[in-house]
Scaffold this active site. Structure first.
Site, PDB file in Angstrom:
ATOM      1  N   LYS A  43       0.771  -4.684   5.392  1.00 57.83           N
ATOM      2  CA  LYS A  43       1.605  -5.420   6.186  1.00 57.83           C
ATOM      3  C   LYS A  43       1.152  -5.648   7.664  1.00 57.83           C
ATOM      4  O   LYS A  43       1.492  -6.758   8.261  1.00 57.83           O
ATOM      5  CB  LYS A  43       2.877  -4.410   6.229  1.00 57.83           C
ATOM      6  CG  LYS A  43       3.434  -4.437   4.829  1.00 57.83           C
ATOM      7  CD  LYS A  43       4.740  -3.461   4.700  1.00 57.83           C
ATOM      8  CE  LYS A  43       5.423  -3.314   3.413  1.00 57.83           C
ATOM      9  NZ  LYS A  43       6.233  -2.166   3.206  1.00 57.83           N
ATOM     10  N   LYS A  78       2.890  -8.078  -0.869  1.00 62.91           N
ATOM     11  CA  LYS A  78       2.212  -7.938   0.474  1.00 62.91           C
ATOM     12  C   LYS A  78       0.470  -7.699  -0.026  1.00 62.91           C
ATOM     13  O   LYS A  78      -0.185  -8.205   0.970  1.00 62.91           O
ATOM     14  CB  LYS A  78       2.616  -6.793   1.458  1.00 62.91           C
ATOM     15  CG  LYS A  78       2.877  -5.595   0.826  1.00 62.91           C
ATOM     16  CD  LYS A  78       4.028  -4.976   0.268  1.00 62.91           C
ATOM     17  CE  LYS A  78       4.088  -3.821  -0.632  1.00 62.91           C
ATOM     18  NZ  LYS A  78       5.439  -3.548  -0.901  1.00 62.91           N
TER      19      LYS A  78
HETATM   20  N1  HSE Z   1       6.760   1.219  -0.698  1.00 59.75           N
HETATM   21  C1  HSE Z   1       7.583   0.167   0.370  1.00 59.75           C
HETATM   22  C2  HSE Z   1       8.224   1.065   1.306  1.00 59.75           C
HETATM   23  C3  HSE Z   1       8.348  -0.548  -0.182  1.00 59.75           C
HETATM   24  O1  HSE Z   1       8.414   2.342   1.213  1.00 59.75           O
HETATM   25  O2  HSE Z   1       8.220   0.596   2.311  1.00 59.75           O
HETATM   26  C4  HSE Z   1       8.624  -1.878   0.557  1.00 59.75           C
HETATM   27  O3  HSE Z   1       7.231  -2.590   0.661  1.00 59.75           O
END
Ligand code: HSE
Length: 402
Positions: A200, A100
């Site tokens: 995101k 991402k």
């Molecule tokens: N570190 C991220 C989470 C992993 O905990 O959602 C997935 O992108």
């Protein structure tokens, strides 16, 4: 036969190699071609792995091999993922990623390069892990006048908040548990400070608005300021606290943000617990749809990556390609964003709070004075808080209501 290369043999890279190998009959039937993992690029060797013979350390072997059709970049981070992706697309190879960070920073550039080269750039796994959400947004929902996309975009923080609610854990105890279970990194900053969710929501915003907003223009707060006292206050009035990424499309521009929000316990997003993710898209005439599922982990993420591979093999460029640019972004001033806010302060009285905020809803007066403001702009809320601080008040918490 289609030859692929996987860049990065960590949790996701291993999951992709396993899925292609274990389900090869299904994968090949769907893609219509045999798939051969020709190379796996990593700095390390994996002598005990069944893929040991495929591991290479030199990217030029891959990018200069005319037999390689598709490169799967699952290394994470911006560099060298950026340079490797540019080189692959310029060499006429399609690229798939779960990264991402690189999509949020450079996705517009990659899509333009892919278009020029007549190849594909796909990144379904970059948001929501195994949840099919990006493709459905651009192919099934985009025809709506989308007014908001919002979601629980980070599994680690949702796990921590769920533990704080269901077991009464402190933030620190819930974080230690998330680390012990392997959800949170030893350095959990990208999750708990909201950076991961910010990337995101930048990607989701790009899909629904066509504008790739630089992440430093997205108002981002993590969950480190959410206290057990706030959880109890929220519960006392039927609210839950969730870290949300939100993009609202308003007349004055786009509001994009990541922050903890209090939402009614019966709201669809309030029921998303543990490491699960969910994305809600609101618009006309669809009203609202929600995508829900596992947001991380080797299997779910590999499922999304291999889904992209199937789509490339099956359809080539004949699928809905996302379009977005960094130009003319139209971000609204966050000071104009309007909402109700939960505030907890000490050293204030009801009369002075009402003189600063107008009609408030008081929810607690023991030790701290906790209340919910009327709907106000961020700038008005800031000014009212400052007024109370100027009179000796101290701010303990501020969490917006959905
Ligand atoms: N570190 C991220 C989470 C992993 O905990 O959602 C997935 O992108």
């Amino acid at each position: 036969m289609k030859n692929i290369a996987i860049l990065g043999f960590g949790v996701v890279g291993g999951g992709v190699a396993d899925l292609i190998t274990k389900n090869c009959a299904e994968v090949e039937a769907l893609g219509g071609e045999q798939i051969n993992i020709k190379y796996i690029l990593d700095l390390r060797d994996f002598p005990d792995s069944p893929f040991a013979g495929k591991v290479v350390h030199d990217y030029s072997l891959i990018v200069n091999d005319p037999e390689v059709d598709v490169i799967i970049e699952v290394m994470g981070g911006s560099h060298p993922a950026y340079e490797f992706t540019v080189a692959a697309l310029k060499a006429g190879k399609s690229v798939i990623t779960s990264n991402k960070e690189v999509v949020a920073n450079f996705g517009d550039e990659f899509l333009a390069l892919a278009e020029e080269a007549g190849v594909c750039y796909r990144f379904e796994a970059a948001v929501g892990g195994g949840i099919p959400v990006l493709s459905p947004i651009i192919s099934c929902v985009k025809q709506n006048k989308i007014t908001e996309v919002r979601g629980i975009l980070n599994g680690t923080t949702n796990y921590i908040l769920t533990k704080m609610f269901s077991l009464g854990d402190s933030f620190e105890a819930a974080l230690s548990d998330a680390q012990a279970k392997g959800y949170a990194e030893r350095n959990p900053d990208a999750d708990v400070l909201g950076t991961d969710a910010c990337r995101k929501i930048a990607i989701l915003t790009a899909l629904v608005t066509g504008k790739l907003i630089p992440t430093d223009k997205i108002h981002t707060e993590g969950i480190t300021g959410v206290r057990h006292e706030d959880v109890l206050m929220a519960e006392s009035v039927g609210l839950k606290i969730k870290l949300l990424g939100r993009c609202l499309v308003k007349d004055e521009g786009i509001y994009a943000m990541v922050a903890p929000f209090m939402l009614p316990s019966d709201a669809p997003l309030a029921g998303v617990n543990g490491v699960f993710n969910a994305v809600e898209v609101a618009g006309e005439p669809i009203n609202s749809v929600m995508f829900y599922g596992p947001g991380a982990g080797a299997g779910p993420t590999a499922s999304a990556v291999v889904g992209d591979l199937m789509e490339i093999l099956r359809s080539g460029r004949h699928y809905a390609v996302p379009e977005f640019t960094k130009g003319d972004i139209g971000v609204a001033d966050f000071g104009g964003f309007r909402c109700r806010t939960y505030i907890s302060m000490v050293g204030v009285c009801e009369k002075c709070v009402e003189s600063a905020f107008g009609k408030i809803h008081v929810i607690g007066t023991e030790g701290e004075y906790a209340f919910i403001t009327p709907e106000m702009s961020e700038a008005e809320t800031d000014a009212a808080i400052e007024k109370l601080i100027g009179r000796g008040g101290e701010l303990k918490s501020r969490i917006r209501l959905l």
